[in-house]
Design an enzyme around this catalytic site. Structure first.
Site, PDB file in Angstrom:
ATOM      1  CB  SER A  79      26.961 -10.992  -1.413  1.00  0.00           C
ATOM      2  OG  SER A  79      27.059 -10.163  -0.271  1.00  0.00           O
ATOM      3  CB  SER A 176      32.121 -11.597   8.407  1.00  0.00           C
ATOM      4  OG  SER A 176      32.735 -10.338   8.647  1.00  0.00           O
ATOM      5  N   GLY A 311      22.826 -11.911  -3.733  1.00  0.00           N
ATOM      6  CA  GLY A 311      23.354 -10.636  -3.283  1.00  0.00           C
ATOM      7  C   GLY A 311      22.277  -9.689  -2.807  1.00  0.00           C
TER       8      GLY A 311
END
Length: 356
Positions: A79, A176, A311
């Site tokens: 991420s 999300s 991440g």
């Protein structure tokens, strides 16, 4: 274990050349070893303190071997990709190609229910209320789809088959991955180029991030790297190679500790965005949260606030944070073995990096 401490020519140098070795910072190697002992196969880290750079590794690069983790190895950054995507979106805002308060419906008509009320900033700061497509995937489906090419529209369709997590966009923070899948689609709609090409031309190439790439559908990590694993009833399965389109704009980035430190240094120094948009990036989505527009922060044990992101890409977990002036930075990546939770030892590592 390998540890190196060198004096670098500049804190923002992409491949800083060592000029003098000195003693390791207190406890950094010990804390990295603790991270691996708690939950990892291997780990690598880079900590920058002014002009000094410490790089260390712990554990092994591959289960069943004694091979050391490559100290400049690549890994899937998960991420942290979102901060790169957000940077491109905000550059397009600065160029008047997008506006933060534009509705999704303007760019993707008919794609998202309630798209006229979901703004671009709601996608960026995870307040859209859209269900996370990641939560529709089972581990077995992931294992069975290892080589499948996933389409962004397919991921969005999976998410939209579920009810929204909140009915009023902008009010509730709910992380999300669907949000950034949509942002990738919007970048392509506006520029005519893929989000990966825009990140490459706007960030990766100008900053000289030689170890950073968006692999698209290629399953390989091309440069030296630790292997990554997923848990199965039969034990750890080497899952280093997979089609990364399953992550897409929400998490496909491959990078290195040095490149991520350099990226966040340049970002926070204001060289990628004008001050007003960097300030927007740091502004929390809702009170009490630590996530702005693709940028997170944490307060260390000594009271220093650091900015960056973390991440999780199934087989790799990573953290990259920097002080606001980029004088102190820390990036660490772990290949987990899923026997424990790395959060506490990682917190201790980051506190040690920023507070000693």
């Amino acid at each position: 274990m390998l540890q190196v401490l060198v004096a670098a020519t500049t804190v923002s140098a992409v491949m800083a050349a060592p000029v003098a070795a000195v003693a390791a910072p207190p406890d950094l190697q010990e804390q990295l070893d603790t991270v691996v002992a708690a939950s990892g196969v291997g780990a690598l880290a880079e900590v920058r303190d002014g002009h000094r750079v410490w790089r260390g590794t712990s554990g092994v690069a591959e289960v069943g071997t004694t091979r050391k983790v490559p100290i400049r190895g690549q890994f899937r950054a998960g991420s942290i990709t979102k901060t790169f995507v957000a940077t491109v979106v905000l550059q397009l805002v600065d160029e008047d190609e997008l506006r933060l308060d534009d509705p999704v419906e303007k760019y993707l008509p008919g794609v998202v229910p309630n798209g006229e009320n979901i703004k671009l900033r709601h996608l960026l700061n995870h307040t859209s209320g859209l269900f996370d497509f990641k939560d529709t995937l089972t581990m077995q489906e992931i294992l069975d789809s290892r080589w499948k090419t996933w389409r962004a529209a397919e991921m969005v369709e999976r998410a939209l088959a579920k009810p929204p997590t909140s009915k009023e966009p902008g009010k509730v923070f709910d992380y999300s991955n669907t949000n950034y899948t949509l942002l990738g689609m919007i970048i392509e709609k506006v520029t005519g180029a893929s989000y990966a090409d825009e990140i490459k031309s706007r960030v990766i190439l100008p900053l000289g991030l030689r170890g950073t790439e968006l692999p698209g559908t290629s399953p390989y990590i091309r440069r030296p790297h630790p292997h990554g694993y997923v848990p199965t009833p039969q034990g750890l399965l080497d899952f280093t190679e997979l089609n990364p389109s399953i992550f897409g704009a929400s998490g496909e980035l491959i990078s290195t500790t040095t490149d991520l430190n350099h990226f966040f240094a340049v970002l926070l120094d204001g060289d990628l965005l004008p001050p007003y948009l960097l300030a927007e990036m740091k502004t929390p989505a809702v009170p009490g949260r630590n996530y702005g527009l693709g940028l997170a922060w944490r307060d260390t044990s000594c009271g220093t606030r650091v900015y960056g992101n973390d991440g999780d890409s199934l087989t790799y977990q990573s953290w990259s944070f920097s002080t606001e002036n980029a004088h102190h930075q820390a990036t660490v990546a772990v290949t987990p073995n899923f026997t424990g939770n790395p959060d506490d030892p990682i917190n201790t590592f980051l506190n040690t990096a920023f507070c000693t």
